[in-house]
Design an enzyme around this catalytic site. Structure first.
Site: not given
Length: 580
Positions: A516, A560
């Site tokens: 991420h 996320h």
């Protein structure tokens, strides 16, 4: 097959006359030299780029070009089957970057998969759909000096991009999500898991009623995700819904004012030679397999959306970045912006596990699972994870850690940790708000060379100390009465058994990236000398160029990253439309 795939040539007899000019080119050589000038050039066809090309071409007065380094991803079965997301390393759709050795990881290097192809990383990721907390976005507004990035202001864009769909197979998901916080007419299909709740899932919900520290939350995407929540994913009708699938649909590709060229590398962005002010609307591109470079100029704006790795790499190759670093590589400085490539934030993760008593669960063999998916898009292949719920939590406010360090999260609605609730007792503990910051630099002045990527994980002492406390929180979680007769104990790594030195070595030897990364070309207030773009995503001290992708995030959200990118891109569309 000819290099030019033209919808007009294939379907000319079926399409209205105004659609017969639409085209998708397989490579740069196929793109005619006499194409009509483009109003907008979108440099990068990933998650954000797909959104931008689709939305901007809704206006038939805008002629839009989308440039992508990879191939089309729609219809590739290895990508479309959710459970096969781990196959990304076996396909051409992964850039396969690798980090520099990181001292915080005892000089280990890590693989850095990033999507190469239409849809970018949304075509190869694990599809978890988590927006983050309200505080994440409200803090964006504060650090950029622009309240339009706050949660409430972004709400229309949050709903605009989403198309909530029933779980694969059509089971009743009542009580597992909040219908009021979802969009139903957008492009990105989202859903809950296929399977009915298991005995383990029911234990999770029971535990949430008994432990105040770890409550149940109806919907993780309502802005206050702290607690046990049901997993939502960018999956629709049992298939991955990437940005390419959701936004670059057949009808969008048929638009006469949208041109897509694939397998084309973006080497540089270039300033106009005729403008007195630094105006950057020209892109230099080259065939993926080598060959002569070519330039194209947008009449309105050039939009760089090559991702958290690609965008800063292109800027640096263009002479936009730290002047001293560029001069040392023989790259003429065009604009001295020291923060290009600096300040990357990434979630750091560790594996942990608890012993369990095996539950009686029905299993489906691989052959049956594949048959189910092929016949009606149901079954375990419609899910990426065996975890159907996630635990988001914060450390107690009286944790001694906070006497030494300030809480790194954005506020009380932001979780500090994420844990996948899996029946096996094992999982990944994710530190969502690390102090450590990394960087990206060029390896040489060759625009085709992969850059030096240093996430600098666990470089700040807070992160290691926070992970230690996070594990202690998990031990408290599984000590709840709902786990009697199921959890047999903590298998580690246990900070209360290992010495400090043993614990540190274990963590540094095994920690990994959560995929991420953000923040390599950050947005900041317009008059600030820090950052790369202003709050309207325009390159500072220049005109003509915007950057729209995860590189502009000022820090990594407690989420996320794909959902925040969709939200960013939808907001950017209206920022651009408001000017033109």
């Amino acid at each position: 097959m000819p290099a030019l795939i033209s919808v007009a040539l294939v379907l000319a007899a079926l399409l209205p006359p105004h659609l017969v000019d639409a085209a998708l080119y397989q490579n740069l050589d196929a793109l005619p030299t006499n194409v009509k000038p483009f109003d907008f050039i979108v440099a990068g066809g990933g998650t954000a780029g797909s959104v931008l090309a689709s939305r901007l071409s809704e206006n038939r007065d805008f002629n839009v070009l989308l440039i992508e380094a990879g191939n089309d991803t729609v219809g590739v079965i290895e990508l479309e089957v959710p459970a096969w997301a781990s196959k990304r390393n076996d396909t051409e759709f992964n850039w396969r970057f690798e980090s520099e050795p990181m001292p915080g990881l005892n000089n280990r290097t890590l693989a850095i998969p990033r999507g190469r192809g239409l849809g970018g990383s949304s075509a190869i990721n694990a599809m978890a759909y988590t927006r983050g907390s309200a505080d994440d976005y409200d803090n964006w507004g504060r650090v950029t000096g622009d309240s339009r990035w706050g949660w409430n202001a972004l709400w229309p864009y949050i709903q605009r991009h989403e198309r909530w769909t029933p779980p694969a197979g059509g089971r009743d998901p009542t009580g597992q999500f909040d219908p009021k916080v979802h969009g139903y007419e957008g492009n990105t299909q989202t859903s809950l898991v296929w399977a009915e709740p298991s005995d383990f899932d029911l234990r999770v919900r029971t535990n949430g009623l008994l432990q105040k520290e770890f409550p149940n939350v109806l919907d993780l995407n309502a802005g206050k995700p702290i607690g046990a929540t049901w997993l939502q994913s960018t999956i629709g009708n049992g298939e991955r819904c990437s940005a390419a699938k959701g936004y670059l649909t057949p009808s969008v590709r048929e638009r006469p004012n949208l041109t897509i060229v694939l397998n084309t590398y973006i080497t540089r962005v270039l300033p106009s030679k005729s403008s007195k002010k630094l105006d950057i609307r020209t892109v230099e591109i080259a065939p993926r397999d080598g060959g002569a470079r070519r330039t194209l100029t947008a009449s309105k704006e050039l939009i760089l959306s090559a991702g958290v790795i690609g965008s800063p790499q292109i800027l640096l190759n263009s002479g936009i970045g730290n002047k001293a670093d560029l001069t040392a590589l023989g790259i003429p400085s065009v604009l001295d912006v020291p923060d290009v490539g600096q300040g990357i934030t990434e979630h750091v993760s560790i594996a942990a596990s608890f012993g369990t008593v095996p539950l009686n669960q029905t299993t489906i063999d691989d052959a049956t699972a594949l048959a189910m998916w092929q016949q009606n898009r149901t079954g375990p292949l419609t899910e990426r994870f065996t975890s159907h719920q996630l635990l988001w939590f914060r450390l107690p406010s009286d944790t001694p850690l906070f006497k030494q360090y300030k809480d790194a999260s954005t506020g009380p609605t932001s979780p500090q940790f994420e844990w996948g609730l899996d029946a096996t007792g094992g999982g990944t503990l994710v530190l969502l708000s690390p102090y450590s910051r990394g960087s990206l630099k060029l390896r040489s002045n060759d625009p085709f060379a992969k850059p030096r990527i240093d996430y600098n994980l666990l470089s700040h002492p807070y992160d290691l100390a926070a992970l230690k406390e996070g594990l202690r929180s998990l031990k408290r979680y599984y000590s709840g009465p709902a786990w009697d007769g199921y959890i047999t104990g903590f298998k580690g790594p246990d900070p209360d058994i290992l010495s400090d030195a043993e614990f540190e070595k274990t963590i540094r030897d095994t920690a990994f990236t959560t995929l991420h990364p953000v923040g390599s070309a950050q947005m900041s207030p317009r008059n600030s000398k820090r950052g790369v773009v202003d709050s309207e995503l325009r390159l500072k001290s220049a005109s003509g160029l915007r950057i729209v992708d995860a590189s502009v995030f000022p820090y990594v959200p407690a989420a996320h990253s794909q959902a925040p990118v969709y939200i960013l891109a939808e907001r950017a569309v209206d920022l651009i439309r408001s000017v033109w």
